[in-house]
Design an enzyme around this catalytic site. Structure first.
Site, PDB file in Angstrom:
ATOM      1  N   HIS A  29       0.836  -1.202   0.000  1.00  0.00           N
ATOM      2  CA  HIS A  29       0.000   0.000   0.000  1.00  0.00           C
ATOM      3  C   HIS A  29       0.876   1.259   0.000  1.00  0.00           C
ATOM      4  O   HIS A  29       2.032   1.216   0.422  1.00  0.00           O
ATOM      5  CB  HIS A  29      -0.846   0.092   1.276  1.00  0.00           C
ATOM      6  N   GLU A  68       2.639  -0.892   4.502  1.00  0.00           N
ATOM      7  CA  GLU A  68       2.331   0.472   4.072  1.00  0.00           C
ATOM      8  C   GLU A  68       3.636   1.219   3.814  1.00  0.00           C
ATOM      9  O   GLU A  68       4.609   1.069   4.569  1.00  0.00           O
ATOM     10  CB  GLU A  68       1.526   1.203   5.148  1.00  0.00           C
TER      11      GLU A  68
END
Length: 258
Positions: free
Chosen positions: A41, A104
């Protein structure tokens, strides 16, 4: 005498409380690792904001890679579920929070300007940290390269991260993903240019690769989103969600690699 009786009773009770015996000599061959996927992400936020959201917000991830320096933060133990994937599907498996590790990367994502959408690149340090982290995760968990995916792969109707500037080929070159052979794609592209496949073919090939796509036979909005997600990953120069010979060639080559 009473004291002796009390002591014996306490010993008996202690024995009862720890009397569970588990035989672990018979191990089933029908098992595998709970962790099968890694989902990548971008945060669409600064490091400070990302840490706040991922530690005290409604979402979480196992790891966060910062920017300047590209520090790797572990926010959730790999043995526990993090809330990063949401409504998701890949290769027939759904709700991937339970079977994936989420990473992330601090990155603004994109900025919409009067001249169009501008995507933000990842730093070299971030990519180096990511590759090192992925190699460690993959080795420990036995994750297949094709199961390293982006959020846009597992939720193409609502997500675009990690975006078109994410270096998927570089990860594949490091053994951390898949990438179609350029010569094989060129050969197949020439054939598809004269023999364009049907929408049903695209939907079947996208599903075979791993995407969740309904087999409607129509170039509907959902199919265009899935095509765009595939193109953004393997042909980031143009990801308009429209079928074409190059997209068909890449799909066929990748599926033959399986």
């Amino acid at each position: 005498m009473k004291a002796l009786f009390t002591s014996l009773l306490l010993l008996l009770l202690a024995g009862c409380s720890t009397g569970l015996r588990i035989d672990r000599d018979h191990v089933s061959a029908n098992q595998d690792n709970r962790i099968q996927f890694v989902v990548l992400h971008y945060t669409n936020a600064s490091l400070e904001r990302s840490l706040a959201l991922l530690t005290h917000g409604e979402v979480s991830s196992h790891y966060l890679i910062g920017d300047g320096p590209a520090t790797v933060y572990q926010l959730v133990d790999e043995s526990r579920r993090a809330w990063h994937a949401g409504d998701s599907q890949w290769d027939g498996r759904t709700w991937l929070n339970s079977t994936s590790i989420g990473i992330e990367i601090v990155n603004p994502g994109f900025t919409d300007t009067p001249q169009g959408r501008v995507w933000h690149p990842y730093s070299e340090a971030q990519i180096q940290s990511l590759i090192a982290l992925l190699k460690d995760i993959v080795k420990r968990n036995g994750i297949q390269p094709r199961y390293i995916v982006g959020h846009s792969d597992i939720a193409p109707l609502r997500k675009q991260d990690p975006g078109p500037l994410f270096p998927w080929k570089r990860l594949a070159d490091a053994g951390l993903g898949v990438w179609p052979n350029a010569n094989a794609v060129a050969q197949q592209q020439a054939w598809f240019a004269s023999n364009p496949p049907s929408i049903v073919w695209y939907q079947q090939q996208l599903a075979r690769f791993g995407y969740a796509v309904s087999q409607t036979g129509e170039l509907d909005e959902a199919t265009r989103h899935v095509l765009a997600a595939f193109q953004m990953r393997f042909r980031p120069q143009r990801f308009d969600g429209q079928p074409d010979a190059q997209t068909a060639a890449m799909l066929q080559v990748l599926n033959r690699m399986r």
